[in-house]
Design an enzyme around this catalytic site. Structure first.
Site, PDB file in Angstrom:
ATOM      1  CB  SER A   1      19.509 -25.730 -16.619  1.00 43.98           C
ATOM      2  OG  SER A   1      18.634 -26.829 -16.796  1.00 43.98           O
TER       3      SER A   1
ATOM      4  CE  LYS B   1      20.005 -29.724 -23.764  1.00 50.37           C
ATOM      5  NZ  LYS B   1      19.063 -28.870 -24.393  1.00 50.37           N
TER       6      LYS B   1
ATOM      7  CE  LYS C   1      16.882 -31.544 -25.578  1.00 49.83           C
ATOM      8  NZ  LYS C   1      16.174 -30.379 -26.084  1.00 49.83           N
TER       9      LYS C   1
HETATM   10  C1  PBG Z   1      14.330 -27.773 -25.725  1.00 50.21           C
HETATM   11  C2  PBG Z   1      15.555 -27.538 -24.916  1.00 50.21           C
HETATM   12  C3  PBG Z   1      15.739 -27.892 -23.589  1.00 50.21           C
HETATM   13  C4  PBG Z   1      17.025 -27.496 -23.247  1.00 50.21           C
HETATM   14  C5  PBG Z   1      17.589 -26.913 -24.357  1.00 50.21           C
HETATM   15  N1  PBG Z   1      16.679 -26.963 -25.400  1.00 50.21           N
HETATM   16  C6  PBG Z   1      14.791 -28.452 -22.611  1.00 50.21           C
HETATM   17  C7  PBG Z   1      14.128 -29.714 -22.872  1.00 50.21           C
HETATM   18  O1  PBG Z   1      14.433 -30.453 -23.805  1.00 50.21           O
HETATM   19  O2  PBG Z   1      13.224 -30.001 -22.078  1.00 50.21           O
HETATM   20  C8  PBG Z   1      17.643 -27.703 -21.905  1.00 50.21           C
HETATM   21  C9  PBG Z   1      18.824 -26.864 -21.616  1.00 50.21           C
HETATM   22  C10 PBG Z   1      19.241 -26.890 -20.204  1.00 50.21           C
HETATM   23  O3  PBG Z   1      18.696 -27.629 -19.349  1.00 50.21           O
HETATM   24  O4  PBG Z   1      20.184 -26.144 -19.887  1.00 50.21           O
HETATM   25  N2  PBG Z   1      14.210 -26.894 -26.795  1.00 50.21           N
END
Ligand code: PBG
Length: 323
Positions: A274, A248, A196
């Protein structure tokens, strides 16, 4: 002209192209991320993610049953609590919005959907970080692990089939596996957000969950420049007991995804985040790209690179239109 080898022969008709298509996305392999929010009485559209909303428990239930009827494989639940604190204690509260959201979905669809819950504190902490802080304000890896374990056990107790740790703390998979097993949840699976990245593509999500974060997550999420490290993170999570590993974001990290898919003995997921969603929706709304073609193309590309499972905000629509 003598040209015996002509790849175009296999592109001459729709039937021919369908026959030789290497990648087909089935709705059963899609997961739909959804948001439930505590302090609302009607669904609230998320401005930066046209078509997506924060749901009440009621509309969440309805959505879950529609998603299941459309044949989507699973749902990944994010919850926005009314009260946040330094530890994120609403994350594991039995009467908290996360637990109630899971229970509501479970009551509605039973085992017709794979019910997965996001296992991370960022929606629940007042500082917005994914873990608790030390006195000097850095994210405390080891102090965070028992809180993740508590949250995962609460999610399992509420009826989740799968938990998905997304906080990028070292050792989180082993800690959660041990806690689930110790509490009798040996059948609850772990989908690890393994590779991630600290990505600007999460921008719209931060609005979706009313994130209170100041600063960034660069001390725990990965540097977008690093490919080898993505594979290392996935292999570590597999050693710790991950049932599924994830990459991700998805579409801009297909090299990492292909590396993980080539090496992984467990199923591989990819999360079309997103920002990937919002950019397409914004360009399509301006007439700059063909929405109906670019969505299935973007999802197919992720599957082609090696994802067995795709998390996408278009999961429901994909199952209805393109499957
Ligand atoms: C954190 C989390 C995030 C997303 C999923 N889980 C945001 C981050 O790490 O700042 C992002 C998902 C998306 O952008 O669709 N728990």
């Amino acid at each position: 002209m003598s040209l015996p080898i002509r790849p175009r022969r296999l592109r001459t008709s729709a039937a021919m192209r369908a026959m030789v298509s290497e990648t087909r996305v089935h709705p059963a392999q899609l997961m739909m991320p959804v948001f439930v929010r505590e302090d609302i009485t009607a669904p609230t559209p998320i401005a930066s993610m046209p078509g997506q909303s924060q749901h009440t428990l009621d509309t969440l239930r309805r959505l879950a049953s529609e998603i299941a009827a459309a044949g989507v494989g699973g749902i990944d639940l994010f919850a926005i609590p009314e009260r946040k604190d330094a530890e994120g204690s609403q994350a594991w509260a039995e009467d908290g919005i996360m637990s109630r959201g899971i229970a509501a979905i479970r009551a509605e669809v039973g085992t017709d959907l794979v019910i997965c819950a996001d296992t991370c504190l960022d929606e629940f902490t007042d500082h917005g970080h994914c873990g608790v802080l030390t006195k000097t304000g850095t994210v405390d890896n080891d102090a965070t692990l028992p809180l993740y374990a508590r949250m995962a056990v609460a999610q399992a107790a509420a009826g989740a089939h799968m938990v998905s740790p997304s906080g990028m703390m070292d050792g989180q998979i082993a800690e959660i596996r041990a806690a689930l097993d110790a509490n009798g949840y040996t059948d609850v699976a772990i989908m690890a957000y393994s590779a991630k990245y600290a990505s600007a593509f999460y921008g719209p999500f931060r609005e979706a969950v009313d994130c209170s974060l100041q600063g960034d997550r660069k001390t725990y999420q990965q540097d977008p420049a690093n490919r080898r490290e993505g594979l290392r993170e996935a292999l570590l999570d597999i050693d710790e007991g991950a049932d599924i590993v994830m990459v991700k974001p998805a579409g801009y990290y297909l090299d990492v995804l292909a590396d993980v898919a080539a090496a992984s003995p467990v199923p591989v997921a990819a999360y079309q985040v997103s920002g990937e969603y919002a950019m397409v929706e914004a360009a399509a709304a301006n007439g700059w790209v063909e929405r109906e073609r670019i969505i299935p193309e973007s999802i197919t590309a992720i599957a082609r690179a090696g994802a067995d499972i795709v998390l996408t905000y278009w999961a429901h629509e994909y199952a209805q239109k393109w499957a």
